[in-house]
Each structure stands twice: as C-alpha cells, then as structure tokens.
Design an enzyme around this catalytic site. Structure first.
Site, PDB file in Angstrom:
ATOM      1  CD  GLU A  86      -3.379  -0.792   1.594  1.00  0.00           C
ATOM      2  OE1 GLU A  86      -3.634   0.382   1.930  1.00  0.00           O
ATOM      3  OE2 GLU A  86      -4.206  -1.703   1.674  1.00  0.00           O
ATOM      4  CG  HIS A 143      -3.194   4.025   1.614  1.00  0.00           C
ATOM      5  ND1 HIS A 143      -3.334   3.187   2.690  1.00  0.00           N
ATOM      6  CD2 HIS A 143      -3.061   5.285   2.093  1.00  0.00           C
ATOM      7  CE1 HIS A 143      -3.274   3.918   3.794  1.00  0.00           C
ATOM      8  NE2 HIS A 143      -3.121   5.179   3.465  1.00  0.00           N
ATOM      9  CE  LYS A 170      -4.746   7.772   5.287  1.00  0.00           C
ATOM     10  NZ  LYS A 170      -3.350   7.425   5.641  1.00  0.00           N
TER      11      LYS A 170
END
Length: 253
Positions: A86, A143, A170
């Site tokens: 990531e 991500h 997130k």
C-alpha cells in the site's frame, strides 16, 4: 458523528485537523524531524515507522518512540507501519505486523494506530482487539495508488472499516482526471452525511488531488495530511501553505 479523541484533538468535530508525517530512517533523524514539527501549526503527527531502519524490531522501535514522543512535547502521535503493498517502504509479515503494533500499544507511547483494512485479516483483528483493550483508537486504512474506484466502492470499503470496529475510516486514492476527484469527494460526502458512525478521512493524491485536501471540511473529511520537509505520499502540501486555506474555509462553512 461520533468523535474520536487523541489527547486534546477531537476528530469528527470542528474544523478539519492537520496530520503531518515524520519519516526518519534513524532515531536521530526522527528526533530532528519531531523537534522541527513542534514549531509548526499542526494537530497530529503520523509516525511512519516503515521508514525506520530498525523496524520492525519492537524493542528498538519503542526506544526510538520514547525519544520521538519526548521531542513532540504532547502532540498526539498516530503510529503507522505502511506496508509495501500500500505504498510503504518495507514489506512485513503478519506476525511481525502484530508484534510491532502490540508492542507499541503496550508501551503507552502512541495515541492511535493505523491498521490496513486489506492486510492479513487475522493480524488486523488481533491489533484491533489489543488496541481497544488498551483504549487506543484505530484508524482503518486503504490506499489505491493506481486509480480511483467508483464512489459506491469507496463508500463500501469505508463502511466495512466501520463495521469491523475501526474508530476512524481512511481511504486515499489516485486520480487520473477531475472526474476521479469528484468521485472521491462524492463518496466522502456520502460517508459524512449517511454513514456517520465514525469520523472519515479521505484524500485524492498527487497534484490533481490537492483540492481534496483543501476542501476536506466542506465534504466531511475530519482530517487531511500536510508535510514539513519530506512528503510521505504524493500531493501533500506544505503545512504553512495549507493551514491558511483551511482556516479560510472553516470561517465560511
């Protein structure tokens, strides 16, 4: 929206908070970076421990952490080992990922830990349980450095983090055009307005994504990332340039 508190900083209420990473490769470099950060206007420091040369050795990481926390003089610390898959600096085994995070949680040095949603599920659940037992909030993260998924997919991933028990959800994505940026902002607004079980943090990376960092409060992102010195991800803006924009937006929202 339920808020999450890291010392004197509350995610999920008020203006968008600013997180700045430190990425030192040695303990001395970390202390120098931390000492510089206390002179800047920021809310939370993310310690990107995957940059540290001795990581994931728990004893040596904790020793470095003591020096970092002392230099930061009360600024909240988010502890993050970003895996190579990531965008991080190093690969790590699930066993080492658990051992490192549990060691840091038990040390009492950090105010929150990052757990990647798509890393080994058993490892992530072990960290989540230990963090909650110790009263340490967990930031679930994902991500995508290649693309921006459809808005409904972004929402689905963030909701999955909430349902798993993450305290903050997130996601960072890579845009290829302005349409991708709009999809990220749409997903952020959907989360903030319809799925407000936890604070959410989102950003679109690289140059195209800078707008998402500046307009975070408008669309419901509880925090954004800026930089002092070396960036930890594409598109991070120097904190002294970002803060006036965030203040202007906060005054007019």
């Amino acid at each position: 929206m339920r808020t999450v508190r890291l010392r004197n900083v509350s995610l999920g209420e008020g203006r968008t908070k600013v997180i700045v990473p430190i990425t030192g490769r040695t303990s001395d470099e970390l202390v120098a970076q931390a000492s510089e950060l206390v002179r800047h206007d920021l809310d939370i420091v993310e310690w990107r421990v995957d940059f540290l040369d001795v990581a994931p050795n728990v004893e040596q990481v904790v020793a470095a952490g003591r020096r970092v926390v002392e230099a930061l003089d009360g600024t909240p610390v988010l502890f993050t080992f970003r895996t190579a898959d990531e965008g991080g600096e190093k690969a790590i085994t699930p066993a080492d990922y658990v051992q490192l995070n549990l060691g840091v949680i038990e040390s009492g040095l950090v105010d929150a830990v990052d757990v990647e949603q798509f890393f080994d599920a058993e490892a992530g659940d072990a960290i989540l349980a230990a963090a909650h037992a110790a009263g340490v909030p967990v930031v679930g993260s994902n991500h995508d450095f290649q693309a921006t998924p459809p808005a409904d997919e972004i929402v689905a991933r963030l909701v999955a983090m909430q349902d798993r028990g993450m305290d903050v959800a997130k996601m960072a994505v890579m845009p290829t055009d302005a349409g991708d940026l709009l999809r990220l902002l749409e997903a952020t607004w959907t989360m903030a307005s319809r799925h407000d079980k936890t604070p959410v943090i989102t950003m679109s990376m690289a140059g195209l994504g800078v707008v998402s960092r500046m307009a975070a409060q408008v669309f419901g992102s509880s925090a954004t990332f800026a930089m002092v010195g070396r960036a930890s991800a594409p598109g991070q803006v120097p904190v002294e340039e970002l803060q006036p924009i965030l203040r202007l937006i906060a005054e007019n929202c």
